[in-house]
Design a protein around this motif. Structure first.
Motif, PDB file in Angstrom:
ATOM      1  N   GLU A 175     -45.683 -15.117   1.864  1.00 22.91           N
ATOM      2  CA  GLU A 175     -46.448 -16.356   1.772  1.00 22.91           C
ATOM      3  C   GLU A 175     -45.532 -17.449   1.234  1.00 22.91           C
ATOM      4  O   GLU A 175     -44.933 -17.317   0.159  1.00 22.91           O
ATOM      5  N   ILE A 176     -45.411 -18.529   1.979  1.00 27.50           N
ATOM      6  CA  ILE A 176     -44.506 -19.617   1.602  1.00 27.50           C
ATOM      7  C   ILE A 176     -45.198 -20.535   0.607  1.00 27.50           C
ATOM      8  O   ILE A 176     -46.283 -21.061   0.895  1.00 27.50           O
ATOM      9  N   PRO A 177     -44.615 -20.765  -0.554  1.00 25.48           N
ATOM     10  CA  PRO A 177     -45.226 -21.657  -1.542  1.00 25.48           C
ATOM     11  C   PRO A 177     -45.360 -23.080  -0.988  1.00 25.48           C
ATOM     12  O   PRO A 177     -44.472 -23.548  -0.247  1.00 25.48           O
ATOM     13  N   PRO A 178     -46.425 -23.777  -1.331  1.00 25.71           N
ATOM     14  CA  PRO A 178     -46.640 -25.130  -0.793  1.00 25.71           C
ATOM     15  C   PRO A 178     -45.537 -26.117  -1.160  1.00 25.71           C
ATOM     16  O   PRO A 178     -45.285 -27.066  -0.416  1.00 25.71           O
ATOM     17  N   PHE A 179     -44.847 -25.908  -2.317  1.00 25.56           N
ATOM     18  CA  PHE A 179     -43.838 -26.883  -2.740  1.00 25.56           C
ATOM     19  C   PHE A 179     -42.535 -26.802  -1.923  1.00 25.56           C
ATOM     20  O   PHE A 179     -41.646 -27.622  -2.116  1.00 25.56           O
ATOM     21  N   VAL A 180     -42.421 -25.806  -1.017  1.00 24.86           N
ATOM     22  CA  VAL A 180     -41.240 -25.755  -0.132  1.00 24.86           C
ATOM     23  C   VAL A 180     -41.639 -25.643   1.337  1.00 24.86           C
ATOM     24  O   VAL A 180     -40.769 -25.587   2.206  1.00 24.86           O
ATOM     25  N   LYS A 181     -42.919 -25.634   1.617  1.00 21.05           N
ATOM     26  CA  LYS A 181     -43.393 -25.348   2.971  1.00 21.05           C
ATOM     27  C   LYS A 181     -42.843 -26.324   3.998  1.00 21.05           C
ATOM     28  O   LYS A 181     -42.407 -25.939   5.091  1.00 21.05           O
ATOM     29  N   ASP A 182     -42.838 -27.614   3.691  1.00 20.19           N
ATOM     30  CA  ASP A 182     -42.338 -28.616   4.650  1.00 20.19           C
ATOM     31  C   ASP A 182     -40.874 -28.377   4.986  1.00 20.19           C
ATOM     32  O   ASP A 182     -40.466 -28.445   6.153  1.00 20.19           O
ATOM     33  N   ASN A 183     -40.057 -28.121   3.940  1.00 19.58           N
ATOM     34  CA  ASN A 183     -38.626 -27.870   4.170  1.00 19.58           C
ATOM     35  C   ASN A 183     -38.405 -26.626   5.019  1.00 19.58           C
ATOM     36  O   ASN A 183     -37.579 -26.610   5.947  1.00 19.58           O
ATOM     37  N   VAL A 184     -39.132 -25.562   4.716  1.00 22.00           N
ATOM     38  CA  VAL A 184     -38.977 -24.300   5.437  1.00 22.00           C
ATOM     39  C   VAL A 184     -39.369 -24.467   6.898  1.00 22.00           C
ATOM     40  O   VAL A 184     -38.640 -24.037   7.809  1.00 22.00           O
ATOM     41  N   GLU A 185     -40.515 -25.092   7.133  1.00 20.04           N
ATOM     42  CA  GLU A 185     -40.974 -25.289   8.513  1.00 20.04           C
ATOM     43  C   GLU A 185     -40.011 -26.172   9.290  1.00 20.04           C
ATOM     44  O   GLU A 185     -39.763 -25.936  10.481  1.00 20.04           O
ATOM     45  N   ALA A 186     -39.441 -27.183   8.634  1.00 17.90           N
ATOM     46  CA  ALA A 186     -38.484 -28.066   9.313  1.00 17.90           C
ATOM     47  C   ALA A 186     -37.227 -27.292   9.715  1.00 17.90           C
ATOM     48  O   ALA A 186     -36.685 -27.485  10.816  1.00 17.90           O
ATOM     49  N   GLU A 187     -36.735 -26.420   8.833  1.00 25.17           N
ATOM     50  CA  GLU A 187     -35.558 -25.605   9.166  1.00 25.17           C
ATOM     51  C   GLU A 187     -35.866 -24.660  10.327  1.00 25.17           C
ATOM     52  O   GLU A 187     -35.055 -24.497  11.246  1.00 25.17           O
TER      53      GLU A 187
END
Length: 758
Positions: free
Chosen positions: A249-261
């Motif tokens: 489960e990806i924490p919300p505080f890094v989700k945008d960065n992870v999805e962008a990568e």
């Protein structure tokens, strides 16, 4: 754990076969691999070589027999005449010759017949479309033509064992180990984030994102468990249970960065990394090589490519600063980014150094792959942990990475050597004649499990393509002649760099050469470049034979790059009478004893090393034994041939039954993995193009050799085909795509193969 990277050196000699250097037996080693891993309490460190070092350990697995023989094969005169060949009439009734192929046979004493299914006119059905070595030998036996066992065949068989053992351990062990390793550091990074403040909190947040990307790449997707009736490649799927076991489960505080990568990795273009703020070549994340054979290996490939390529930089030069109206503020932004990345690396390395379970999992993956391919030329967790020890000692609890201590750590890390190969991180720094050094220095930093330094990549960086440059430095005078004819070796810059490489590589001894399986295979190729004197078969004393052996070496090297495409760091551009019934025509073994001796030593090195590392299953163990027994027999036969001694009936039977003899080691290998058709991209050039090295269908070599009874006879066996061509970087080829291209619109072969092939 002691790890090493030693400077690359290639022995440029192509001298005599005999070697007199004393060998150390594997039995003489004081302790096994596992003993050393488990009992080495201290880390030794070399600032010069920048890595923690386990000195030349793998070379202890290599032990080669010293050969003593006097070649005395009677010569025949070239050009040949059909009337001089004892089995000419019978042979040409079974193997089709054009006028051109006959002319080359008469001229050189051998010829290679092209294997093309779609060519017009008569075809050689014995080999037409063939890609499997053992099936080719079986067909030749059924047709009752004398068999010629080629060096190509043995290199291809070794490639299959090398690739299959690596593929198996990746799928059955390393995927799970990497998941647990990433998961542990992911969770540790979340704890860091929750307890830190200021710049350390941001560094911890980015580490959460870094490991979340790796876990997301490893994580099975629902569609990877579902069979598609339209899937012609029969890719092995995940078990549905894997979706539950490997889930994050990806924490919300890094989700945008992870999805962008993940979006950029899927798009496979060159873009700026959302997390690391420098240009990354996402086309490298396209699974290829043996990694397209299963969904698990596809995911493993992507995650390991992430760990092998993504760097946490020491310097700011590669980092793209946020836009600012004030240049000084933009510079400050880049410096801040570099500080954050360095803190990221230090946080990871601190966890690595404190947690034995994390370290053991990393060591297991890294050391087995280092045995296959070698060590990284980038800094990693051991180096950064050593810097922490140097600055803070053994008492690091509660230590803050403030500006003063961070500056001290950066000063310490700056002492370590920069990478030797530019792997495409960021953008090239234009700095006149110092462009290469400036760029390499700017890419110094932390890679969690960096891609590995290999001598061929180093050569390509220094001299650029074509791959003939590699063969030249391995000792092929013929490759050097072709480079001169192509006008490549004429510039002063080239000459200076070439001389420097010859000097650097000329210092290598046998232990250096055999430090791991990758280097040892290159070492095994060197005898193929020998210019053979009198006493060797006449066909082996021709320039055309040198070209044929050059083709063999390039094809084998292509297979090696294909097998290690995930780990080897890729370079980027920086700027007759009737046969007498009472005496039948017998087969022949390509008489290259030193080659067989080195291949035997290489195979035993792989067998013993992988067995001690507990990588081999029971079948793989048997397969290596079969290959070793085969090579021992070929070595014995080839020496007898060179000494012009009659072979025994059992030895002739071994040659006739070669396809049957090697079958046991292939029984459990799928047809796709046995195929001679494969491709590997090895260099990224200007404008985003990539250099592809490919092997195609098996060709058929016809050789005129002299039997001990004095008759000149023809024999035949399969040889590899080799291609080199450019592709757009966004279209890095998989084996499946290469097979289609080869059938629909194949590229041209190198011009120099025309000396022996029609």
């Amino acid at each position: 754990m002691l790890l090493t990277l030693e400077s690359g050196c290639i022995d440029s000699s192509n001298g005599p076969i005999n070697e007199t250097r004393p060998e150390e037996s594997i039995d003489d080693q004081e302790s096994s691999f596992n003993d050393i891993v488990e009992t080495a309490p201290e880390k030794t460190f070399s600032v010069k070589n920048n890595t923690l070092e386990k000195q030349s350990f793998f070379s202890g697995y290599y032990s080669k027999e010293n050969l003593q023989f006097e070649p005395a094969v009677p010569a025949y005169s070239l050009p040949l005449k059909a009337s001089e060949i004892a089995n000419y009439d019978e042979f040409t009734q079974k193997i089709f010759f054009t006028k051109e192929s006959k002319d080359l046979l008469y001229k050189n004493g051998f010829v290679v017949l092209d294997n093309e299914d779609d060519s017009e006119g008569p075809k050689n059905q014995l080999i037409s479309g063939q890609t499997l070595v053992n099936e080719t030998y079986r067909s030749l036996k059924v047709a009752d033509v004398p068999i010629f066992i080629t060096s190509d065949s043995l290199l291809h068989l070794y490639h299959i064992q090398f690739d299959e053992t690596l593929k198996r351990v990746e799928a059955e062990e390393f995927y799970d180990e990497l998941w647990k390793l990433d998961k542990a550091l992911f969770e540790a990074s979340i704890e860091d984030y929750n307890s830190a403040s200021g710049v350390e909190k941001e560094a911890a947040r980015r580490n959460v994102a870094y490991f979340a990307v790796a876990l997301s790449l490893l994580q099975p997707k629902p569609e990877q468990t579902e069979k598609s009736r339209e899937d012609p490649e029969k890719v092995t799927l995940f078990d549905p249970q894997d979706i539950k076991e490997y889930s994050v489960e990806i924490p919300p505080f890094v989700k945008d960065n992870v999805e962008a990568e993940l979006v950029l990795i899927g798009a496979q273009k060159e873009e700026i990394s959302p997390i690391f703020k420098y240009v990354e070549d996402y086309s490298q994340y396209s699974p290829r090589g043996h990694y397209t054979s299963s969904e698990k290996l596809k995911n493993y490939f992507k995650a390991m490519m992430w760990h092998g390529r993504i760097s946490m930089l020491l310097q700011s030069k590669m980092i793209i600063a946020e836009e600012s109206m004030v240049e000084e503020l933009a510079a400050d932004s880049s410096e801040k980014e570099a500080r954050i990345q360095t803190i990221q690396a230090l946080l990871i390395s601190d966890h690595f150094d404190r947690d034995k379970n994390i370290r053991d999992r990393w060591d297991r993956i890294y050391n087995v792959t280092a045995f296959y391919v070698g060590f990284s030329d980038d800094l990693g967790p051991y180096e950064y942990a050593k810097a922490l020890d140097t600055v803070f000692g053994n008492y690091r609890s509660g230590v803050s990475l403030d500006n003063e201590s961070l500056a001290e750590l950066i000063t310490e890390l700056d002492k370590y050597e920069s990478p030797k190969i530019y792997g495409g991180t960021g953008e090239i720094i234009p700095a006149g004649s110092e462009t290469e050094n400036e760029t390499l220095e700017a890419t110094k930093g932390f890679r969690f499990m960096g891609q590995r330094y290999t001598p061929d990549s180093y050569i390509l960086q220094k001299l650029n393509p074509p791959a003939l440059n590699i063969m030249d430095l391995l000792g092929s005078e013929r490759a050097r002649e072709h480079l001169r004819n192509m006008g490549i070796a004429e510039s002063e810059v080239y000459k200076t760099r070439h001389l420097s490489l010859e000097t650097e590589f000329g210092a290598f001894n046998e232990d250096d050469w055999n430090k791991n399986l990758y280097w040892a295979q290159l070492y095994a190729l060197k005898p193929l470049f020998t210019r053979y004197p009198e006493g060797y078969p006449t066909f082996m004393q021709t320039e055309a034979w040198e070209d044929k052996q050059l083709n063999t070496a390039l094809a084998s090297w292509t297979e090696l790059r294909h097998d290690t495409i995930l780990y080897a760091k890729q370079t980027y551009f920086l700027g007759a009478p009737q046969i007498q019934e009472e005496k039948p025509v017998e087969g022949y073994v390509e008489p290259v004893p030193e080659f067989y001796a080195r291949m035997l030593a290489l195979t035993k090195m792989a067998h013993n090393g992988l067995a001690e590392m507990e990588v081999l299953d029971e079948q793989s163990d048997k397969d290596f034994t079969t290959l070793e027994n085969t090579l021992e027999k070929l070595l014995e036969i080839s020496i007898k041939e060179l000494e012009d001694k009659e072979l025994t009936d059992a030895e002739y039977k071994f040659i006739r039954n070669f396809g049957q003899n090697i079958s046991p080691m292939l029984e459990n290998v799928d047809i796709k993995s046995q195929s001679s058709i494969l491709v590997a991209d090895v260099h990224t050039g200007p404008g985003g193009s990539v250099l592809e090295e490919g092997t195609g269908k098996l060709d058929l070599m016809i050789v005129a050799y002299k039997q001990p009874d004095g008759r000149i006879v023809l024999g035949t066996g399969p040889v590899m085909s080799y291609y080199e061509f450019w592709q757009p970087s966004g279209e890095r080829l998989t084996d499946e795509e290469w097979r289609k291209m080869l059938n629909d619109n194949p590229p041209e072969r190198p011009e120099w193969v025309s000396s022996f092939r029609v």
